[in-house]
Design a protein around this motif. Structure first.
Motif, PDB file in Angstrom:
ATOM      1  N   THR A 207       0.835  -1.199   0.000  1.00 37.65           N
ATOM      2  CA  THR A 207       0.000   0.000   0.000  1.00 37.65           C
ATOM      3  C   THR A 207       0.875   1.256   0.000  1.00 37.65           C
ATOM      4  N   SER A 311      -6.795   0.305   1.449  1.00 39.52           N
ATOM      5  CA  SER A 311      -6.669  -0.977   0.743  1.00 39.52           C
ATOM      6  C   SER A 311      -7.881  -1.855   1.003  1.00 39.52           C
ATOM      7  N   GLN A 391      -4.589  -4.824  -5.166  1.00 38.31           N
ATOM      8  CA  GLN A 391      -3.327  -4.958  -4.469  1.00 38.31           C
ATOM      9  C   GLN A 391      -2.225  -5.041  -5.526  1.00 38.31           C
TER      10      GLN A 391
END
Length: 431
Positions: A207, A311, A391
């Motif tokens: 992240t 996220s 991701q």
């Protein structure tokens, strides 16, 4: 594709299977009534203990539809992935199964997966209630080859009591994190629990990489028009090296597993843990439950683009074997299962097991009964943060993802300099 069997072999196997076997997927229950059997395979060895939300959805589904029998197969992730690849070679995939995004795309391209677009067309309410980024990742040339298994929510767990005891506030920026790490280390407290023996366990750091323009650059990098070895990414890797020099990570990080890192945090030995909300229930059952919060991680003054990036992304998908459509009863059973899984009832079972539902959830969590989960849901529902689309490691090949893990943990372990680390990923992309 080279990894799959030649078409002639596939046809031969199908001929033998169809022509020589009269066995069907209809079984007989204790009351001598036929019911349809679905094989579902997921990526943990103990579904009831490790993925209770999914396990109980399966159980409740069978209670609701007693004419459908689900055989739930659980295998540790690495072994599961290997098994799925071998089953693809013999054209014997499970009816419904969990698989990594890169492998799912390959299976879709090879024609092994059922297009789930008709299912979505029949469930417009589901599409409306999904977070916007949950479907696009598993769409290819107009085909919906998968649906998100769960919301993959990752970040940093932190122990409020440890912060307060050391006169620290939860940092907002990287400079604040650096200062907190220094204080914690000086007071003989492990700042961030991590375990390199499970190299994929770098979620919060992925992240952070997103805050250096990863999604703005990655398509161009993969196309060969730009390099992973760029100044912005190098700045990020230098931050990791700086944290290591300040003592941010356990001394045994190189030999410790992710699960040992989790236990280190639960034991109160570490102030922070890089993980996801799948650890919610375990934390709530621990002695530190009342002191734990969840954080998206620091922002960076030299970062690129929006720094308030969260996220909340689609987890690796559930996919359906294309052969399911050849059996009308089995196809209907599979669609019923997906309909149940993505329904309000399915979402409520996820909530019961302290898993953030895939669908949008506006209800309240009892903060007295579930303080950790309530905190997580408040963080998820904070609209001042914007989720990245996916991701970073889930939109590249498995090989490139592994190189990314190696590069991050290589710097954490002091094996690679930041310059060497990004060259490892760059070289893998070039190959």
């Amino acid at each position: 594709m080279n990894k799959y069997i030649h078409l002639s072999i596939v046809l031969l196997i199908l001929f033998v299977t169809i022509g020589c076997s009269k066995e069907t997927d209809k079984t007989v229950n204790d009351n001598s009534q036929e019911h349809i059997k679905l094989d579902i395979a997921i990526h943990v060895a103990n579904p009831k203990g490790q993925e209770p939300a999914f396990y109980w959805i399966v159980q409740r589904f069978m209670e609701k539809y007693p004419d459908i029998k689900i055989e739930l197969h659980g295998t540790e992730q690495k072994a599961h992935i290997k098994k799925i690849k071998m089953m693809a070679q013999s054209d014997s995939l499970p009816d419904i199964f969990w698989v990594l995004p890169s492998s799912a795309k390959e299976l879709a391209e090879a024609g092994f997966l059922l297009d789930l677009k008709p299912f979505l067309n029949n469930h417009p309410e589901m599409v409306e209630n999904l977070h916007l980024n949950m479907l696009d990742s598993y769409s290819l040339d107009g085909q919906q080859f998968g649906l998100p298994y769960q919301s993959l929510v990752t970040g940093i767990w932190y122990n409020k009591a440890i912060f307060e005891k050391n006169n620290l506030k939860l940092p907002e920026t990287y400079d604040g994190l650096k200062s907190a790490v220094q204080t914690l280390h000086e007071n003989n407290i492990i700042p961030i629990a991590k375990g390199a023996n499970d190299p994929y366990s770098v979620w919060a750091f992925l992240t952070m990489l997103s805050r250096y323009g990863y999604f703005e650059k990655i398509d161009s990098i993969l196309a060969g028009n730009e390099s992973f070895n760029n100044e912005d990414f190098l700045n990020f890797y230098r931050k990791i090296a700086e944290l290591r020099e300040l003592g941010a990570f356990p001394k045994n990080v190189a030999t410790q597993s992710y699960f040992q890192a989790v236990q280190m945090f639960l034991n109160g030995e570490a102030a922070m843990l890089d993980a996801g909300i799948w650890e919610t229930k375990k934390i709530e059952e621990s002695s530190i439950a009342g002191d734990v919060g969840f954080w998206w991680g620091p922002t960076f003054t030299d970062g690129v683009g929006n720094q308030k990036i969260s996220s909340i992304v689609p987890a690796a998908p559930l996919v359906v074997n294309k052969h399911v459509e050849k059996d009308k009863a089995k196809y209907e059973a599979a669609m019923k299962f997906l309909g149940f899984y993505f329904s309000e009832e399915g979402a409520s079972i996820m909530i019961e097991n302290q898993v953030a539902p895939i669908m949008k959830f506006d209800g309240e969590i009892d903060s007295d009964l579930h303080p950790v989960f309530a905190n997580v849901m408040n963080v998820i529902n904070d609209t001042s943060w914007e989720s990245k689309q996916n991701q970073p490691d889930l939109i590249v090949s498995e090989g490139i993802a592994n190189a990314m893990y190696d590069s991050i943990y290589g710097v954490i372990n002091g094996i690679y300099s930041p310059e060497e680390a990004i060259k490892i990923v760059d070289s893998k992309i070039a190959r």
